[in-house]
Design a protein around this motif. Structure first.
Motif, PDB file in Angstrom:
ATOM      1  N   UNK A 121       0.957  -1.250   0.023  1.00  0.00           N
ATOM      2  CA  UNK A 121       0.091  -0.025  -0.041  1.00  0.00           C
ATOM      3  C   UNK A 121       0.896   1.110   0.176  1.00  0.00           C
ATOM      4  N   UNK A 122       2.076   1.216   0.761  1.00  0.00           N
ATOM      5  CA  UNK A 122       2.631   2.312   0.724  1.00  0.00           C
ATOM      6  C   UNK A 122       3.325   2.756  -0.674  1.00  0.00           C
ATOM      7  N   UNK A 123       4.014   1.689  -1.347  1.00  0.00           N
ATOM      8  CA  UNK A 123       4.345   1.839  -2.758  1.00  0.00           C
ATOM      9  C   UNK A 123       3.368   2.331  -3.692  1.00  0.00           C
ATOM     10  N   UNK A 124       1.966   1.895  -3.396  1.00  0.00           N
ATOM     11  CA  UNK A 124       0.929   2.370  -4.087  1.00  0.00           C
ATOM     12  C   UNK A 124       0.654   3.663  -4.000  1.00  0.00           C
ATOM     13  N   UNK A 125       0.666   4.245  -2.938  1.00  0.00           N
ATOM     14  CA  UNK A 125       0.464   5.563  -2.347  1.00  0.00           C
ATOM     15  C   UNK A 125       1.361   6.341  -2.904  1.00  0.00           C
ATOM     16  N   UNK A 126       2.933   5.935  -2.643  1.00  0.00           N
ATOM     17  CA  UNK A 126       3.676   7.053  -3.138  1.00  0.00           C
ATOM     18  C   UNK A 126       3.606   7.091  -4.695  1.00  0.00           C
ATOM     19  N   UNK A 127       3.202   5.960  -5.627  1.00  0.00           N
ATOM     20  CA  UNK A 127       3.258   6.336  -6.726  1.00  0.00           C
ATOM     21  C   UNK A 127       1.886   7.224  -7.248  1.00  0.00           C
ATOM     22  N   UNK A 128       0.619   6.608  -6.440  1.00  0.00           N
ATOM     23  CA  UNK A 128      -0.446   7.630  -6.726  1.00  0.00           C
ATOM     24  C   UNK A 128      -0.008   9.102  -6.513  1.00  0.00           C
ATOM     25  N   UNK A 129       0.391   9.225  -5.379  1.00  0.00           N
ATOM     26  CA  UNK A 129       0.793  10.605  -4.897  1.00  0.00           C
ATOM     27  C   UNK A 129       1.335  11.462  -6.044  1.00  0.00           C
ATOM     28  N   UNK A 470      10.967  11.171  -8.577  1.00  0.00           N
ATOM     29  CA  UNK A 470      10.498   9.618  -7.809  1.00  0.00           C
ATOM     30  C   UNK A 470      11.301   8.530  -8.479  1.00  0.00           C
ATOM     31  N   UNK A 471      11.730   7.793  -7.617  1.00  0.00           N
ATOM     32  CA  UNK A 471      12.525   6.384  -8.275  1.00  0.00           C
ATOM     33  C   UNK A 471      11.673   5.120  -7.808  1.00  0.00           C
ATOM     34  N   UNK A 472      10.543   5.027  -7.207  1.00  0.00           N
ATOM     35  CA  UNK A 472       9.900   3.704  -6.925  1.00  0.00           C
ATOM     36  C   UNK A 472       9.278   3.371  -7.976  1.00  0.00           C
ATOM     37  N   UNK A 473       8.763   2.072  -7.623  1.00  0.00           N
ATOM     38  CA  UNK A 473       7.852   1.559  -8.942  1.00  0.00           C
ATOM     39  C   UNK A 473       6.663   2.467  -9.390  1.00  0.00           C
ATOM     40  N   UNK A 474       6.667   2.470 -10.507  1.00  0.00           N
ATOM     41  CA  UNK A 474       5.645   3.475 -11.400  1.00  0.00           C
ATOM     42  C   UNK A 474       4.743   2.726 -12.320  1.00  0.00           C
ATOM     43  N   UNK A 475       3.464   2.765 -12.144  1.00  0.00           N
ATOM     44  CA  UNK A 475       2.763   1.936 -12.965  1.00  0.00           C
ATOM     45  C   UNK A 475       1.617   2.845 -13.824  1.00  0.00           C
ATOM     46  N   UNK A 476       1.279   2.509 -14.912  1.00  0.00           N
ATOM     47  CA  UNK A 476       0.150   3.425 -15.632  1.00  0.00           C
ATOM     48  C   UNK A 476      -1.201   3.140 -14.752  1.00  0.00           C
TER      49      UNK A 476
END
Length: 477
Positions: A121-129, A470-476
Motif C-alpha cells: 500500500x505504501x508503494x502504491x500511495x507513493x506512486x499515486x501521490x 521519484x525512483x520507486x515503482x511506477x505503473x500506468x
C-alpha cells in the motif's frame, strides 16, 4: 487438501474456514490493484534471500523472471485471482508455485503478510501521490492560463457572499491556484515522511533472515527502512495523513466548484462553460448545468469520510498489526478513484470556459463596491478613518436614496454629504482605479498579479522537477 494448500496458514487447524469467515476475510476485488507493487517487492525480497543464502542466484533469477511474466499476464487479464485466493499474497504465491514449483515456496521466508501489506500500500500511495501531483499541476496550469488572459479584467470580490471590492478576475482565479499549490506541497511533505520501507519488519519483531532491509528499501525507491519493526507494520498514520492531504485538496476543489456554480448561473453570467464540459436536463431543454462542479463537491464529502474512517479505525488499536488495518485500502482506494475522475474533469472545465468580460465589468461597481475607495481617500487626506468610515456610510445612504452608484456622484452630491469630499475624489471612483491602488505585495493590482503568475509558474516548474525525481515503482493507471 487442495483448498488448505491455497491458503498461507491453517496447518494447526482441524477444520476448514467456514463460508462466512471466508467471505469476510477475502480481499475486495479492488485490492488486487496492488499486484504490480507486490510483485516489485517480491522481486526485491528474492534478491534479499540470495544475500541470506535461502535462494541461489539462479533460483532468484528464475523467481524474478516468473514474477515479471505474472505481472504482464495479470495486466492483460490472462491471469486473475480465483475464488479460493484469500488475498493478493495467496493469489501470487499460488501462481508463482504453478510456474516455478517448490522454489516459489522459498520466497515466503523472512517476510510476513503484515510487512507485505504495509509495503504494497505504501508503494502504491507513493506512486499515486505523484500521479495526483501531476493532476494538481495540470489544474494549476489551467487556472494560470485563464488568469494570464484576465489580469486586466475587473470583477466583483465578495465577502459574506455580498459585493465587497473590485478585484482582478485573474487574482480571484489565482487564489484557488495558491491553495492547490499548497496541496501539492503537502503531498511533497507527506512523501518525505512516507519514504521509509516496512519490508523486513516481517510479522512484528523483524526478520532473522532478511538482514539487509536497507538494500531492499533502496531498490524500491525508499530513503531508508523503518526504524522500528512494530511501528512499520502497526502504523497507518501515513495513510491517514495521505487521506488528510487529499481531503484538504477535495475541500479546495469544492470551494472552486461553488464559485463556478455562481459564475455560470444565469444571474451572474460571468463565465460560459464549453458544451463538452456541461450537461443538460431531461425535461428542461434550455438547461446547461455545471454537473462537473456538482459531482466534485459531492466527492469531497467522500474524501472527508475516508479520512474519518481511517482515524476511527486507528483510535485505541493495540500497537501491532491488527486486521482492522485492512480498512486502510478501502479508504485510500475510494479517495484515489474519486480524485482521478474529478480533477481532470475540473481541469478541462477551467481550461475551456469562456469569460464574459463586459458582464464582469458591469458588476464590478454594483453594490457600492467602491465605498472603501472613498474611506481610503479621506484617510489619505487627513481624515481619521473612524470619521471617514462614517462619512462613507452616509454617502452610501445618499446614493441608495437616489438609486445611483458612487461612481455616478456629482461634485454637488459630494459637497452635500460632507465638505471634505473634494471633487478630486472622483479619480478614485472607478473599478480600474480601485484595483490599481492595491499594489502592495499580494494585492490585486495588475502588476502585482503578473508577478504572482510568474512566481507560480516558477513554483510549478520546481514541482514538475520533483515529480521526475521519484525512483520507486511506477505503473500506468
Amino acid at each position: 487438501m487442495a483448498e488448505q494448500s491455497a491458503r498461507l496458514w491453517g496447518a494447526r487447524f482441524r477444520a476448514s474456514p467456514s463460508a462466512e469467515l471466508t467471505a469476510l476475510s477475502r480481499s475486495e476485488s479492488s485490492y488486487f490493484r496492488l499486484v504490480p507493487y507486490d510483485l516489485a517487492s517480491s522481486a526485491a525480497h528474492a534478491r534479499e534471500l540470495v544475500r541470506a543464502n535461502i535462494l541461489t542466484a539462479s533460483e532468484a533469477e528464475q523467481v524474478c523472471s516468473a514474477l515479471q511474466t505474472i505481472g504482464e499476464e495479470h495486466r492483460s487479464g490472462a491471469v486473475i485471482p480465483s475464488p479460493a485466493d484469500e488475498d493478493i499474497h495467496t493469489f501470487l504465491e499460488r501462481v508463482l508455485g504453478e510456474r516455478v514449483g517448490i522454489v516459489g515456496g522459498k520466497l515466503r521466508a523472512g517476510r510476513s503478510r503484515n510487512d507485505q501489506a504495509a509495503n504494497d500500500l505504501k508503494l502504491y500511495l507513493r506512486d499515486v501521490a505523484h500521479r495526483i501531483g501531476l493532476d494538481i499541476l495540470n489544474l494549476q496550469s489551467a487556472l494560470i492560463g485563464q488568469a494570464n488572459q484576465h489580469v486586466e479584467t475587473v470583477t466583483t470580490g465578495f465577502t459574506h457572499l455580498q459585493p465587497a471590492q473590485p478585484v482582478s478576475f485573474a487574482h480571484q482565479l489565482l487564489a484557488h491556484a495558491q491553495t492547490f499549490a499548497r496541496d501539492f506541497e503537502r503531498l511533497q511533505d507527506w512523501d518525505r515522511r512516507a519514504a521509509r520501507s516496512p519490508l523486513g519488519a516481517a510479522a512484528l519483531a523483524g526478520s532473522a533472515i532478511a538482514m539487509h532491509p536497507e538494500i531492499s528499501a533502496q531498490e524500491l525507491g525508499y530513503d531508508a527502512p523503518s526504524e522500528n519493526s512494530i511501528d512499520a507494520v502497526g502504523s497507518r498514520d501515513h495513510v491517514a495523513e495521505f487521506l488528510f492531504v487529499m481531503a484538504m485538496f477535495g475541500v479546495h476543489l469544492s470551494r472552486l466548484a461553488e464559485e463556478l456554480f455562481l459564475w455560470s448561473s444565469r444571474q451572474f453570467r460571468w463565465i460560459e462553460m464549453d458544451d463538452a464540459y456541461a450537461t443538460g436536463s431531461s425535461i428542461m431543454p434550455q438547461k446547461k448545468n455545471c454537473d462537473i462542479a456538482e459531482l466534485t463537491r459531492g466527492r469531497a464529502s467522500r474524501l472527508i469520510g475516508s479520512l474519518t474512517t481511517m482515524l476511527v479505525a486507528l483510535k485505541g488499536l493495540p500497537f501491532a498489526y491488527n486486521r482492522d488495518l485492512a480498512e486502510d485500502k478501502h479508504a485510500a482506494f475510494d479517495t484515489i478513484d474519486a480524485l482521478e475522475l474529478v480533477v481532470p474533469a475540473m481541469t478541462g472545465l477551467i481550461r475551456t470556459m469562456r469569460v464574459n468580460v463586459d458582464r464582469m465589468q458591469q458588476h464590478s461597481v454594483e453594490g457600492f463596491t467602491l465605498a472603501t475607495e472613498v474611506a481610503d481617500w479621506l484617510a489619505k487626506n487627513g481624515v481619521p478613518f473612524s470619521e471617514a468610515h462614517e462619512i462613507t456610510g452616509a454617502l452610501v445612504r445618499y446614493c441608495e436614496d437616489r438609486s445611483i452608484g458612487l461612481e455616478d456622484l456629482s461634485e454637488d452630491d459630494l459637497a452635500t454629504v460632507d465638505a471634505r469630499l473634494h471633487p478630486s475624489i472622483k479619480s478614485a471612483l472607478s473599478a480600474k482605479a480601485a484595483i490599481e491602488a492595491r499594489k502592495a505585495y499580494g494585492g490585486t493590482a495588475p502588476d502585482r498579479v503578473k508577478e504572482q503568475i510568474g512566481r507560480l509558474r516558477d513554483l510549478l516548474n520546481k514541482q514538475q522537477e520533483w515529480l521526475k525525481l521519484y525512483s520507486g515503482p511506477r505503473f500506468e493507471r
